[in-house]
Design an enzyme around this catalytic site. Structure first.
Site, PDB file in Angstrom:
ATOM      1  N   CYS A   1       0.892  -1.157   0.000  1.00  0.00           N
ATOM      2  CA  CYS A   1       0.000   0.000   0.000  1.00  0.00           C
ATOM      3  C   CYS A   1       0.930   1.207   0.000  1.00  0.00           C
ATOM      4  CB  CYS A   1      -0.972  -0.042   1.181  1.00  0.00           C
ATOM      5  SG  CYS A   1      -0.220  -0.403   2.783  1.00  0.00           S
ATOM      6  N   VAL A   2       0.763   2.165   0.901  1.00  0.00           N
ATOM      7  CA  VAL A   2       1.703   3.285   0.935  1.00  0.00           C
ATOM      8  C   VAL A   2       2.814   3.008   1.943  1.00  0.00           C
ATOM      9  CG1 VAL A   2       2.004   5.750   1.371  1.00  0.00           C
ATOM     10  CG2 VAL A   2      -0.046   4.943   0.183  1.00  0.00           C
TER      11      VAL A   2
END
Ligand SMILES: [Zn+2]
Ligand SMILES: [Zn+2]
Length: 379
Positions: A124-125
């Site tokens: 994800c981030v």
């Protein structure tokens, strides 16, 4: 902290953040680890990589890291994608059907099949909440025995057992990720959804397996009711679920205990019309307390005979006996909830007033009831 973390075990499964993909000098981590499949839990694409990006099979799930985000409905596609990456079909000698369907959202850029065994990078981030949740979902799906479960056979008993072990199973799977990624921490909403995922038996036979599941549909409905409550509104009439008209998840109402404890039927005191059979009673007090005798209210599921009282969108009002020749007031409803005389809140509340109804033991054969109007149906 390493930028991408390998999940303990035999599978070539990694979890991490976005910078591996966004900073060119980090790309070699993907090659070094033999990554063939990338699962993005953000809106992301390999567009900027031009030809090089075509080496990877890719799936992107655009979801915010918010407690209220619906991760559950994406989990079947996500775990199927991960599985197809780790165990490409051509490497599966025993003919298990785990990966004979290429997920529809995957990019089919590679011209040659991925090497075996494949490697999957889930990101994800930050590699903290969204991606970790998906990896936890995969571990629960793939290795249920490690977390106190068995391959799931749908049954009330199995679901009930799963519900009791859900918190522990999810925590164990998360601990497994934390061995290599100490700051892994799905948000609270995702943790709760992972527990439901476990309870449902991690259904992933196709991408829509969760969306079809009664437990998921009940969860969605409860969220909708909460949204309506937050806005001080009643749910739209078309969206109300009547307990006697839907597939009941075994988690509904009081759960299987309520269905098996053989409670009483509740009938209108004045005309004896059936108002609720035992399986639609909603227990609200700690088991064994107030419940049985002292409460002024009997709470029940939303039932189709209430439709005329609910369809004009009132937040609360009277419940009236559905026998048109009777019309006695038998209780109240309140979408915002009601407080019982035992001080317990029930939300939303469909409450029968104990002084206006009779509670009678159901007849063992379930049929041949006397004194009930013909319209009692199968309530
Ligand atoms: Zn009546
Ligand atoms: Zn009570």
């Amino acid at each position: 902290m390493s930028s991408m973390s390998r999940i303990p075990g035999d599978a070539n499964l990694f979890v991490g953040g976005l910078w591996i993909l966004n900073i060119e000098s980090y790309r070699n981590h993907l090659y070094d680890n033999n990554i063939t499949h990338v699962l993005s839990l953000i809106k992301w694409s390999f567009d900027k990589w031009s030809e090089e990006g075509k080496r990877f099979k890719h799936m992107s799930i655009d979801i915010d890291d918010l407690e209220e985000s619906d991760l559950l409905s994406h989990l079947p596609a996500a775990v199927r994608f991960i599985d197809s990456g780790l165990y490409p079909p051509q490497s599966v000698a025993d003919g298990t059907k785990s990966s004979d369907n290429t997920p529809t959202t995957a990019q089919d850029g590679a011209t040659s099949p991925p090497p075996s065994p494949g490697g999957v990078y889930v990101h994800c981030v930050m590699g903290k909440s969204r991606s970790v949740s998906c990896v936890v979902a995969y571990l629960l799906y793939k290795y249920p025995h490690r977390f106190g479960g068995r391959p799931f056979v749908p049954s009330a008993a199995a679901t009930s057992q799963r519900r009791e072990t859900a918190k522990e199973a999810v925590q164990k799977a998360l601990d497994c990720v934390r061995e290599v990624r100490s700051h892994a921490e799905p948000n609270d909403g995702f943790m709760e959804q992972l527990e439901l995922w476990w309870e449902m038996g991690c259904p992933a036979e196709d991408d829509g397996a969760v969306e079809r599941h009664p437990t998921y549909q009940k969860w969605l409905y409860d969220r909708m009711l909460k949204d309506a409550r937050d806005m001080h509104m009643a749910p739209e009439a078309d969206h109300i679920r009547f307990g006697d008209e839907v597939d009941q998840p075994t988690t509904a109402g009081g759960g299987p205990e309520a269905q098996e404890q053989g409670g009483n039927e509740v009938r209108c005191k004045k005309c004896r019309r059936m108002l609720a059979t035992p399986k639609f009673l909603v227990p609200h007090a700690p088991v064994g307390e107030a419940q049985s005798g002292h409460c002024a209210h009997i709470f029940i599921d939303t039932l189709s005979w209430m439709r005329p009282m609910l369809e004009d969108g009132a937040l609360d009002g009277r419940l009236i006996c559905p026998n048109s020749k009777c019309g006695a007031t038998v209780g109240r409803f309140a979408w915002q909830g009601l407080k019982c005389s035992c001080r317990e809140w029930v939300v939303p509340a469909f409450s029968l007033n104990r002084s206006r109804v009779d509670e009678v033991a159901p007849r063992p054969d379930g049929g041949g009831r006397r004194g009930v109007s013909g319209q009692s149906g199968n309530l």
